[in-house]
Design a protein around this motif. Structure first.
Motif, PDB file in Angstrom:
ATOM      1  N   GLU A 297       0.854  -1.189   0.000  1.00 49.31           N
ATOM      2  CA  GLU A 297       0.000   0.000   0.000  1.00 49.31           C
ATOM      3  C   GLU A 297       0.888   1.236   0.000  1.00 49.31           C
ATOM      4  OE1 GLU A 297      -3.286   2.024   2.997  1.00 49.31           O
ATOM      5  OE2 GLU A 297      -3.219  -0.178   2.823  1.00 49.31           O
ATOM      6  N   ARG A 310      -6.346   2.270 -13.113  1.00 48.63           N
ATOM      7  CA  ARG A 310      -6.105   1.201 -14.090  1.00 48.63           C
ATOM      8  C   ARG A 310      -5.080   1.595 -15.142  1.00 48.63           C
ATOM      9  NH1 ARG A 310     -11.680   0.848 -13.013  1.00 48.63           N
ATOM     10  NH2 ARG A 310     -12.169   2.320 -14.685  1.00 48.63           N
ATOM     11  N   LEU A 317      -4.759  -2.927  -7.273  1.00 50.47           N
ATOM     12  CA  LEU A 317      -5.857  -3.824  -6.905  1.00 50.47           C
ATOM     13  C   LEU A 317      -7.042  -3.075  -6.306  1.00 50.47           C
ATOM     14  CD1 LEU A 317      -3.769  -6.677  -5.256  1.00 50.47           C
ATOM     15  CD2 LEU A 317      -4.555  -6.524  -7.620  1.00 50.47           C
ATOM     16  N   GLY A 318      -6.780  -1.954  -5.673  1.00 50.43           N
ATOM     17  CA  GLY A 318      -7.866  -1.217  -5.049  1.00 50.43           C
ATOM     18  C   GLY A 318      -7.408   0.147  -4.587  1.00 50.43           C
ATOM     19  N   LEU A 325     -11.889   0.358   1.616  1.00 45.57           N
ATOM     20  CA  LEU A 325     -11.261  -0.178   0.411  1.00 45.57           C
ATOM     21  C   LEU A 325     -12.284  -0.328  -0.705  1.00 45.57           C
ATOM     22  CD1 LEU A 325      -8.896  -1.537  -1.130  1.00 45.57           C
ATOM     23  CD2 LEU A 325      -9.612  -3.699  -0.079  1.00 45.57           C
ATOM     24  N   PHE A 326     -11.940   0.219  -1.885  1.00 44.81           N
ATOM     25  CA  PHE A 326     -12.743   0.047  -3.087  1.00 44.81           C
ATOM     26  C   PHE A 326     -11.911  -0.730  -4.101  1.00 44.81           C
ATOM     27  CE2 PHE A 326     -14.247   4.026  -1.175  1.00 44.81           C
ATOM     28  CZ  PHE A 326     -15.617   3.772  -1.088  1.00 44.81           C
ATOM     29  N   ARG A 327     -12.461  -1.823  -4.599  1.00 44.85           N
ATOM     30  CA  ARG A 327     -11.753  -2.582  -5.627  1.00 44.85           C
ATOM     31  C   ARG A 327     -11.558  -1.716  -6.857  1.00 44.85           C
ATOM     32  NH1 ARG A 327     -14.823  -8.199  -6.231  1.00 44.85           N
ATOM     33  NH2 ARG A 327     -15.559  -6.934  -7.986  1.00 44.85           N
ATOM     34  N   VAL A 328     -10.573  -2.075  -7.657  1.00 44.91           N
ATOM     35  CA  VAL A 328     -10.220  -1.241  -8.800  1.00 44.91           C
ATOM     36  C   VAL A 328     -11.349  -1.160  -9.826  1.00 44.91           C
ATOM     37  CG1 VAL A 328      -9.174  -3.092 -10.157  1.00 44.91           C
ATOM     38  CG2 VAL A 328      -8.313  -0.748 -10.395  1.00 44.91           C
ATOM     39  N   ASP A 329     -12.277  -2.154  -9.821  1.00 40.23           N
ATOM     40  CA  ASP A 329     -13.400  -2.111 -10.760  1.00 40.23           C
ATOM     41  C   ASP A 329     -14.629  -1.435 -10.168  1.00 40.23           C
ATOM     42  OD1 ASP A 329     -13.826  -4.062  -8.883  1.00 40.23           O
ATOM     43  OD2 ASP A 329     -14.679  -5.531 -10.277  1.00 40.23           O
ATOM     44  N   HIS A 330     -14.514  -0.882  -8.963  1.00 36.97           N
ATOM     45  CA  HIS A 330     -15.647  -0.191  -8.342  1.00 36.97           C
ATOM     46  C   HIS A 330     -15.775   1.216  -8.933  1.00 36.97           C
ATOM     47  CE1 HIS A 330     -18.204   1.590  -5.204  1.00 36.97           C
ATOM     48  NE2 HIS A 330     -18.497   0.339  -4.847  1.00 36.97           N
ATOM     49  N   ALA A 333     -13.679   4.002  -7.595  1.00 34.64           N
ATOM     50  CA  ALA A 333     -12.242   3.967  -7.868  1.00 34.64           C
ATOM     51  C   ALA A 333     -11.915   4.390  -9.295  1.00 34.64           C
ATOM     52  CB  ALA A 333     -11.696   2.564  -7.595  1.00 34.64           C
ATOM     53  N   TYR A 344      -1.505  -2.123  -4.272  1.00 34.68           N
ATOM     54  CA  TYR A 344      -0.922  -2.525  -5.544  1.00 34.68           C
ATOM     55  C   TYR A 344       0.019  -3.714  -5.353  1.00 34.68           C
ATOM     56  CZ  TYR A 344       3.532  -0.363  -4.243  1.00 34.68           C
ATOM     57  OH  TYR A 344       4.719  -0.058  -3.624  1.00 34.68           O
TER      58      TYR A 344
END
Length: 355
Positions: A297, A310, A317-318, A325-330, A333, A344
């Protein structure tokens, strides 16, 4: 009875009486090196005495009446420092007697400590431990306390050390002396006692700790340790391990910030290994901090604010925002905001080519 129980509390005892309960790390010295050092100090003490006697040799009387030679001075210093004292050479002048009182006598004590003072050496070591313990307890802040030094505790300590935390800023609490000896060999501070007792956790500095790792062998013990630690340290990060998933809510209600289910995690990896063993290898690589890849982190750079995680060179990863924590696909984010932290994949060691 109540008074006696209160007197047995570790927090009511002075620091010097905690030597043996708290163990400070010691520098390892080989027996040969220790013996050589003792002999060197003994020789230094001996020749210091010889020099003092030789410079003031006119103040001494020899039974032969022919004055003191260098050999006589060596002889007198040797028998004086060893407390033999045959009396054939004696100080007669006031200067010589004063030197014997103020210098030769302390050198005699030093000589005995170095060569034959085993008991004094033990007492000296205990006093040194008490001094180091008192200084540590007065200065320790923002350290990590690990309760339980079994398989989970050792792995947790290894991970903390790999993050750059100094060994003397990690305190291990356990009831098994062999476990504490293993931790002490790594330079860690150790406390002998049960982590379910509040006075033991106080002695370990939990009220001033940055994080507490609860790695007890039993789930009920983990709950009690977490409750006690949270009461002592309301703001500390408490991470606990449990064997059964049904006890996770108990740990969270007790005050744990994060709970790891050891049995289910191991079971998932075992199940994955039956059909996707390479995935297990990659997971093992990610959670092993010493080599390969590792999950880390970091703070976002100023130039990264407003961009998408991205599109960064790192494998993100988030995004951690406001402690969540928010996932990278949220959707939250999609864009990096000031104050965010990125979770990461960090490269620890370069990849090796395999045939």
């Amino acid at each position: 009875m109540r008074r006696r129980l209160r007197a047995e509390r570790l927090t009511d005892r002075p620091d010097h009486s905690l030597v043996g309960v708290i163990r400070m790390p010691e520098s390892s010295v080989s027996p040969i090196t220790s013996i050589v050092r003792r002999v060197v100090w003994a020789v230094v003490a001996l020749f210091s005495a010889v020099l003092l006697v030789y410079l003031d040799r006119d103040g001494y009387r020899d039974s032969n009446g022919d004055g003191l030679s260098l050999l006589d001075c060596i002889y007198y210093a040797t028998v004086s420092l060893s407390t033999t004292g045959y009396g054939d050479i004696t100080p007669v002048s006031e200067t010589a007697r004063l030197v014997n009182i103020l210098v030769i006598t302390p050198l005699r004590v030093l000589f005995l400590i170095v060569l034959v003072g085993t008991t004094l050496a033990v007492l000296t070591e205990r006093s040194r431990q008490a001094f180091k313990l008192q200084r540590w307890r007065s200065k320790v802040r923002d350290h990590v306390v690990v309760v339980g030094y079994g398989t989970k505790g050792r792995s947790a300590v290894s991970s903390v050390l790999s993050d750059g935390v100094e060994p003397e800023r990690i305190v291990v609490v356990d009831t098994d002396q062999s476990m504490l000896d293993a931790a002490s060999a790594l330079g860690l501070i150790t406390v002998h006692g049960s982590g379910t007792r509040s006075d033991v956790l106080r002695v370990a500095g939990v009220p001033r700790a940055r994080a507490v790792v609860v790695a007890a062998n039993r789930d009920d013990s983990a709950v009690l340790v977490t409750l006690t630690a949270r009461e002592l340290a309301p703001k500390a990060q408490i991470v606990a391990a449990v064997r059964e998933a049904e006890n996770v809510h108990l740990l969270r209600q007790s005050g744990a910030n994060q709970v790891v289910v050891s049995s289910e995690t191991a079971g998932r990896l075992l199940g994955m290994a039956t059909h996707t063993p390479t995935v297990v290898d990659m997971v093992e690589d990610l959670i092993t901090p010493e080599s390969g890849l590792a999950i880390a982190e970091r703070d976002v750079a100023q130039a990264e604010v407003g961009g998408s995680p991205r599109h960064l060179p790192d494998i993100v990863l988030g995004v951690v925002r406001g402690g969540k924590l928010f996932r990278v696909d949220h959707p939250e984010a999609d864009a990096i905001e000031p104050g965010d932290r990125l979770l990461y994949v960090r490269k620890i060691t370069p990849a090796t080519d395999t045939d």
